[in-house]
Design an enzyme around this catalytic site. Structure first.
Site: not given
Length: 387
Positions: A273, A294, A299, A301, A351
């Site tokens: 990231q 991010a 993040s 993720h 998103e």
């Protein structure tokens, strides 16, 4: 001058019989036929060599024109046949270098390390045989037909950096008529159920809690946003198992409705990231980058609970896939994490491709409040960087 001897031949001329004449004519015709045949063969070979210019050289042959054609076909097959084993001569590191897929299944190798100075933005994906398996710009591999091919990942900045992923497609045809009758997205965690969508409501459990100091929870929901982050040391090394299981149930549910949903980006490490975010900062600056990417540690993720599906850009909005996802993701314990019009609350632009696994209890709470409700609104929390 009139002497008769002056006109006599040195020797008497021999008369030629009709039979001898016929034999001579036949021999002459045979010679002409042979010469014509040789000329035709030479022309055919010249044309064959001309059409094959630029390819691999065929072995020398003295057989007929049919044999020459067979040689050309064999050369083509040899050229396009994939190697038997994956080859990685680059600095790319993947979680998997081979896949065994069924027709219709979609999978994606995770890139765990890039060549120095490179990253996700430099990925170039291609397939050695699109009739067997295709790959999109994000690395999603889709099985098309039985066979073996290779998916190739190259670095756009340095094409010598290349890694190959072997794809073996071995099924997908029905036993009775040899035709694929249902959309298949096989996975070790997939189910084959075709029950109605409503049967899945309230079935998705909450994800397991992580044991990380200072990780922020609201009830059973792990919160990772601009206000609350995760340390660099937290690394689940993949999607949360429950999240992954219910995502593939969602994929199968979508397929039953004729909708193709596939994973484009799931778990991302802190380091990965960081590469993505820093690249965007270099391109558009911090202020703009913060609206759609991010910072490392902030993040979703990194939690292994967030998934980006299909096309990760604004073109996904309004597609049948985006509409289906917004209408049905709740049934599988997911929410659209960054709804339209909520940038001031979440800190991120709309998103429609980004879903977050929260389990059915929380997903249904949000649905009751309105599908554009955010976790920040549900729990009364903020999403803002300290600086």
């Amino acid at each position: 001058m009139d002497n008769k001897k002056d006109f006599e031949s040195p020797r008497p001329r021999k008369k030629v019989s009709k039979q001898t004449m016929r034999i001579r004519r036949l021999v002459a015709l045979c010679i002409i036929a042979v010469l014509v045949l040789i000329l035709v063969i030479l022309c055919a070979k010249a044309c064959s060599l001309q059409s094959g210019k630029g390819g691999k050289n065929s072995a020398t042959t003295t057989t007929t024109e049919i044999t020459t054609t067979t040689e050309i076909t064999t050369t083509v097959v040899t050229t396009t046949a994939p190697p038997t084993d994956p080859v990685n001569t680059s600095d790319f590191e993947l979680d998997k270098y081979s896949f065994n897929l069924e027709v219709g299944q979609t999978e994606m190798p995770w890139v765990q390390a890039y060549p120095a100075g490179s990253g996700e933005w430099n990925e170039q994906w291609s397939s050695t045989d699109k009739n067997i398996a295709t790959v999109d710009e994000y690395g999603n591999i889709t099985a098309v037909a039985n066979g073996t091919c290779f998916i190739i990942l190259r670095d756009a900045g340095d094409p010598t950096q290349e890694v190959q992923i072997k794809v073996v497609v071995g099924g997908g045809e029905s036993a009775d008529n040899g035709i694929l009758t249902t959309a298949v997205t096989a996975d070790p965690l997939t189910t084959t159920t075709t029950e109605p969508q409503s049967a899945n409501v309230a079935g998705a459990p909450a994800p397991s809690k992580i044991n990380v100091p200072n990780a922020h929870y609201e009830g059973d929901t792990l919160i990772v946003n601009k206000t609350y982050g995760l340390p660099e040391t937290f690394d689940p090394n993949g999607l949360d198992p429950t999240c992954e299981e219910w995502f593939y149930k969602l994929v199968n549910g979508a397929a039953a409705d004729g909708i193709n949903i596939y994973l484009s980006s799931g778990y991302r490490s802190y380091g990965y990231q960081s590469q993505i975010y820093n690249n965007y900062v270099e391109q558009v600056g911090v202020e703009t980058a913060d609206t759609f990417s991010a910072r490392p540690g902030n993040s979703e993720h990194q939690t292994g609970l967030a998934i980006d599906v299909n096309v990760i850009d604004d073109s996904f909005a309004g597609t049948p896939e985006a509409i289906w996802l917004a209408e049905h993701c709740t049934e599988y314990g997911f929410i659209i994490r960054y709804p339209q019009g909520k940038q001031a609350i979440t800190g991120y632009k709309y998103e429609p491709w980004h879903i977050r696994y929260v389990g059915s209890a929380v997903a249904n709470q949000i649905k009751a409040m309105g599908t554009d409700t955010t976790l920040e609104e549900l729990y009364g929390i903020t999403s803002q960087y300290a600086n």
